[in-house]
Design an enzyme around this catalytic site. Structure first.
Site, PDB file in Angstrom:
ATOM      1  N   GLU A 143      -3.722 -36.209  -4.763  1.00  0.00           N
ATOM      2  CA  GLU A 143      -3.611 -38.064  -4.596  1.00  0.00           C
ATOM      3  C   GLU A 143      -2.159 -38.007  -4.606  1.00  0.00           C
ATOM      4  O   GLU A 143      -1.639 -38.809  -5.152  1.00  0.00           O
ATOM      5  CB  GLU A 143      -4.395 -38.529  -5.269  1.00  0.00           C
ATOM      6  CG  GLU A 143      -5.764 -38.642  -5.112  1.00  0.00           C
ATOM      7  CD  GLU A 143      -6.678 -39.807  -5.339  1.00  0.00           C
ATOM      8  OE1 GLU A 143      -6.307 -40.932  -4.981  1.00  0.00           O
ATOM      9  OE2 GLU A 143      -7.960 -39.650  -5.294  1.00  0.00           O
ATOM     10  N   LEU A 148      -6.351 -36.702   4.802  1.00  0.00           N
ATOM     11  CA  LEU A 148      -5.112 -36.895   5.208  1.00  0.00           C
ATOM     12  C   LEU A 148      -4.449 -35.513   4.834  1.00  0.00           C
ATOM     13  O   LEU A 148      -3.525 -35.039   6.132  1.00  0.00           O
ATOM     14  CB  LEU A 148      -4.039 -37.538   3.666  1.00  0.00           C
ATOM     15  CG  LEU A 148      -2.921 -38.149   3.935  1.00  0.00           C
ATOM     16  CD1 LEU A 148      -3.086 -39.179   5.400  1.00  0.00           C
ATOM     17  CD2 LEU A 148      -2.770 -38.571   2.834  1.00  0.00           C
ATOM     18  N   GLY A 161       1.618 -31.354   3.322  1.00  0.00           N
ATOM     19  CA  GLY A 161       1.046 -32.156   2.286  1.00  0.00           C
ATOM     20  C   GLY A 161       1.590 -33.828   1.478  1.00  0.00           C
ATOM     21  O   GLY A 161       1.423 -34.604   1.917  1.00  0.00           O
ATOM     22  N   ASP A 200      -2.438 -46.322  -3.599  1.00  0.00           N
ATOM     23  CA  ASP A 200      -1.803 -46.649  -4.498  1.00  0.00           C
ATOM     24  C   ASP A 200      -2.827 -47.432  -5.289  1.00  0.00           C
ATOM     25  O   ASP A 200      -2.767 -47.874  -6.579  1.00  0.00           O
ATOM     26  CB  ASP A 200      -1.055 -48.753  -3.918  1.00  0.00           C
ATOM     27  CG  ASP A 200       0.010 -48.130  -3.106  1.00  0.00           C
ATOM     28  OD1 ASP A 200       1.238 -46.748  -3.583  1.00  0.00           O
ATOM     29  OD2 ASP A 200       0.797 -48.678  -2.570  1.00  0.00           O
ATOM     30  N   GLY A 216      -7.581 -22.717 -31.717  1.00  0.00           N
ATOM     31  CA  GLY A 216      -7.514 -21.187 -32.024  1.00  0.00           C
ATOM     32  C   GLY A 216      -7.974 -20.526 -31.076  1.00  0.00           C
ATOM     33  O   GLY A 216      -7.832 -20.947 -29.422  1.00  0.00           O
TER      34      GLY A 216
HETATM   35  N1  CAA Z   1       2.094 -49.385   1.076  1.00  0.00           N
HETATM   36  C1  CAA Z   1       2.105 -49.995   1.988  1.00  0.00           C
HETATM   37  N2  CAA Z   1       3.545 -49.175   3.089  1.00  0.00           N
HETATM   38  C2  CAA Z   1       4.168 -48.008   2.593  1.00  0.00           C
HETATM   39  C3  CAA Z   1       3.702 -47.753   1.653  1.00  0.00           C
HETATM   40  C4  CAA Z   1       2.969 -48.438   0.628  1.00  0.00           C
HETATM   41  N3  CAA Z   1       2.406 -47.910  -0.106  1.00  0.00           N
HETATM   42  N4  CAA Z   1       4.667 -46.540   1.386  1.00  0.00           N
HETATM   43  C5  CAA Z   1       4.621 -46.504   2.031  1.00  0.00           C
HETATM   44  N5  CAA Z   1       5.067 -47.321   3.415  1.00  0.00           N
HETATM   45  C6  CAA Z   1       5.026 -47.911   4.790  1.00  0.00           C
HETATM   46  C7  CAA Z   1       6.871 -47.104   4.753  1.00  0.00           C
HETATM   47  O1  CAA Z   1       7.390 -49.089   4.505  1.00  0.00           O
HETATM   48  C8  CAA Z   1       6.818 -46.899   6.528  1.00  0.00           C
HETATM   49  O2  CAA Z   1       6.462 -48.828   6.685  1.00  0.00           O
HETATM   50  P1  CAA Z   1       7.746 -48.704   8.296  1.00  0.00           P
HETATM   51  O3  CAA Z   1       8.445 -47.442   9.541  1.00  0.00           O
HETATM   52  O4  CAA Z   1       7.163 -49.992   9.209  1.00  0.00           O
HETATM   53  O5  CAA Z   1       8.788 -48.418   7.393  1.00  0.00           O
HETATM   54  C9  CAA Z   1       5.780 -46.561   6.141  1.00  0.00           C
HETATM   55  O6  CAA Z   1       5.077 -46.518   5.758  1.00  0.00           O
HETATM   56  C10 CAA Z   1       6.999 -44.656   6.196  1.00  0.00           C
HETATM   57  O7  CAA Z   1       6.756 -44.931   5.014  1.00  0.00           O
HETATM   58  P2  CAA Z   1       7.822 -43.462   4.365  1.00  0.00           P
HETATM   59  O8  CAA Z   1       9.277 -43.389   5.381  1.00  0.00           O
HETATM   60  O9  CAA Z   1       8.266 -43.875   3.084  1.00  0.00           O
HETATM   61  O10 CAA Z   1       7.383 -42.539   4.467  1.00  0.00           O
HETATM   62  P3  CAA Z   1       7.673 -41.113   3.815  1.00  0.00           P
HETATM   63  O11 CAA Z   1       7.182 -40.028   5.029  1.00  0.00           O
HETATM   64  O12 CAA Z   1       8.912 -41.241   3.044  1.00  0.00           O
HETATM   65  O13 CAA Z   1       6.478 -40.513   3.066  1.00  0.00           O
HETATM   66  C11 CAA Z   1       5.715 -40.797   0.882  1.00  0.00           C
HETATM   67  C12 CAA Z   1       6.452 -41.358   2.018  1.00  0.00           C
HETATM   68  C13 CAA Z   1       5.052 -41.485  -0.461  1.00  0.00           C
HETATM   69  C14 CAA Z   1       6.052 -39.434  -0.016  1.00  0.00           C
HETATM   70  C15 CAA Z   1       3.957 -40.313   1.586  1.00  0.00           C
HETATM   71  O14 CAA Z   1       3.900 -39.218   2.308  1.00  0.00           O
HETATM   72  C16 CAA Z   1       3.004 -39.518   0.355  1.00  0.00           C
HETATM   73  O15 CAA Z   1       2.828 -40.282  -0.558  1.00  0.00           O
HETATM   74  N6  CAA Z   1       2.676 -38.722  -0.173  1.00  0.00           N
HETATM   75  C17 CAA Z   1       2.046 -37.741  -0.699  1.00  0.00           C
HETATM   76  C18 CAA Z   1      -0.038 -37.259   0.023  1.00  0.00           C
HETATM   77  C19 CAA Z   1      -0.780 -38.122  -0.267  1.00  0.00           C
HETATM   78  O16 CAA Z   1      -0.742 -38.513  -1.878  1.00  0.00           O
HETATM   79  N7  CAA Z   1      -1.517 -37.162  -0.194  1.00  0.00           N
HETATM   80  C20 CAA Z   1      -2.545 -37.473  -1.149  1.00  0.00           C
HETATM   81  C21 CAA Z   1      -3.727 -35.820  -0.585  1.00  0.00           C
HETATM   82  S1  CAA Z   1      -5.365 -37.554  -1.101  1.00  0.00           S
HETATM   83  C22 CAA Z   1      -6.233 -36.152  -1.914  1.00  0.00           C
HETATM   84  O17 CAA Z   1      -4.853 -35.745  -3.334  1.00  0.00           O
HETATM   85  C23 CAA Z   1      -7.383 -36.108  -2.811  1.00  0.00           C
HETATM   86  C24 CAA Z   1      -8.045 -35.532  -3.647  1.00  0.00           C
HETATM   87  O18 CAA Z   1      -8.456 -34.723  -3.283  1.00  0.00           O
HETATM   88  C25 CAA Z   1      -8.982 -36.371  -4.210  1.00  0.00           C
END
Ligand code: CAA
Length: 382
Positions: free
Chosen positions: A364, A125, A131, A240, A340
């Protein structure tokens, strides 16, 4: 004997995994950290014991374990070695988009070999410029006949380059914002797929963190997950369901550090008595234990919500990851303090645990993003 025979009995299952972790994983943890190389022997161990198969449904060669059992397994492994716990957590992360949005053929094609551990999975992603703002990705996919052509790159991908199966998110319609993002299953051998920079990290050193590069990468149309435009939601729904696993990794790390601090405090003699006799140390240990227990309960709570197929889990998954990772950072830091000077040295695993714990506050989704998710849910709930 593999753990699959006791899957019905969570307590027995976790005791079996604890025993495997103590006997086979713990003795390898320091060397894995020092070498910075992916521990293939640990991957084999998890595969042989059917631990890697836990998140996969039984009809596709998995064990079909509950989410609760899976997070408990990640916790027990991470108590000994967070890099080894991460192998299971990332196998789940990379595969969950297929579990949520994959069709029958996709599940039959990929799950048996992921469940057996023959293949590893990764989740693509993050990019250099996106990020926390995952929706700002630049990687794009254009359909040409029976293929999608992907161009762009992904950054900080755990198990990147080792994983045969990569859940990759790319723009198919840039004008539509997050609704223009699609999800694809991209195999490592597809033409145009290559591995770029391998990162050097502070902790979880045995996990490989890599850049994935797509140069006119050819992905068959049948590897689209769900429909075009569903990718962002698939990514969010995946997180989630996998943030609790990172919470579990953090709980395991914190428990490991607490175990160490308690045993050290009982045997370390200063001023003619064990340091555990001092209330100053006792109060620290009590606070550490309370944080570990509270974190564990938040993680188990959301895991059980997932097992009950509850819909509104984002807030609880975010709370579990946020609280558990902060607890892991505090508890590992305090463990060093209890030990320590010895705690600061590599003679004891406390310093490794603290370095490993740091990433749980970041990956995440940073803990600032978790707070955002929690607050958004709070403010939109009736
Ligand atoms: N479940 C279902 N749909 C969801 C959702 C969820 N949990 N969260 C958002 N959506 C949907 C919204 O309903 C919206 O849908 P509509 O357009 O139909 O209304 C759409 O997605 C866009 O949502 P937002 O407007 O809330 O989106 P945003 O751009 O404001 O971003 C955010 C939301 C929560 C900040 C998101 O960008 C986010 O989670 N960012 C963090 C990214 C992340 O966790 N990265 C980790 C990478 S993986 C990793 O790290 C793995 C590893 O190394 C081990």
């Amino acid at each position: 004997m593999a753990v699959s025979h006791i899957i019905e009995d969570e307590k027995a299952l976790i005791e079996a995994i604890r025993e495997i972790a103590q006997e086979k994983v713990a003795p390898r943890a320091a060397a894995i950290d020092a070498s910075g190389e992916f521990p293939w022997d640990m991957k084999e161990l998890l595969a042989q014991q059917d631990i890697l198969a836990m998140p996969f449904p039984a009809e596709y060669g998995g064990v079909g374990a509950s989410e609760l059992a899976t997070v408990m397994a990640i916790e027990e492994l991470s108590r000994s070695c967070a890099t080894t716990g991460l192998i299971l957590a990332v196998q789940q992360l990379g595969s969950t988009p297929i579990l949520l949005a994959g069709n029958e053929v996709q599940k039959q094609t990929y799950f048996p070999r992921l469940a057996s551990g023959e293949w590893l999975a990764a989740f693509g992603l993050t990019e250099s410029g996106s990020g926390s703002d995952a929706g700002a990705m630049q990687t794009f996919a254009v359909r040409r006949g029976d293929k999608y052509i992907l161009n762009g790159s992904k950054r900080f991908i755990t198990n990147g380059g080792l994983a045969q199966v990569n859940s990759i998110f790319a723009l198919t319609d840039p004008a539509k914002g997050t609704s223009g993002i699609s999800a694809f299953i991209v195999e490592k051998d597809f033409p145009g797929f290559s591995v770029g920079r391998i990162e050097e990290k502070m902790g979880i050193k045995g996990s490989q963190t890599a850049e994935l590069i797509f140069t006119d990468c050819e992905v068959p149309v049948e590897n689209l997950l769900g429909q075009e435009g569903e990718g962002f939601k698939i990514a969010m729904m995946t997180l989630d369901r996998t943030r609790p696993g990172i919470g579990a990794q953090a709980v395991g790390l914190a428990q490991g550090a607490l175990d160490l601090a308690v045993s050290y405090a009982k045997q370390r003699v200063q001023f003619n008595k064990p340091i555990a006799d001092n209330q100053g140390i006792q109060f620290m240990l009590a606070d550490m234990a309370t944080k570990v227990e509270a974190a564990r309960l938040l993680v188990y709570n959301v895991a059980e919500m997932i097992d009950r197929h509850e819909k509104q889990i984002s807030k609880y998954a975010a709370m579990a990851k946020l609280f558990a990772s902060d607890a892991a950072m505090d508890v590992t830091n305090d463990a060093i303090q209890v030990l320590g000077g010895y705690g600061y040295m590599k003679d004891y695993p406390a310093e490794r645990m603290m370095r490993d714990a740091k990433i749980t506050q970041i990956y995440e989704g940073t803990n600032q993003i978790q707070r955002l998710v929690i607050a958004r849910a709070l403010l939109t709930e009736l």
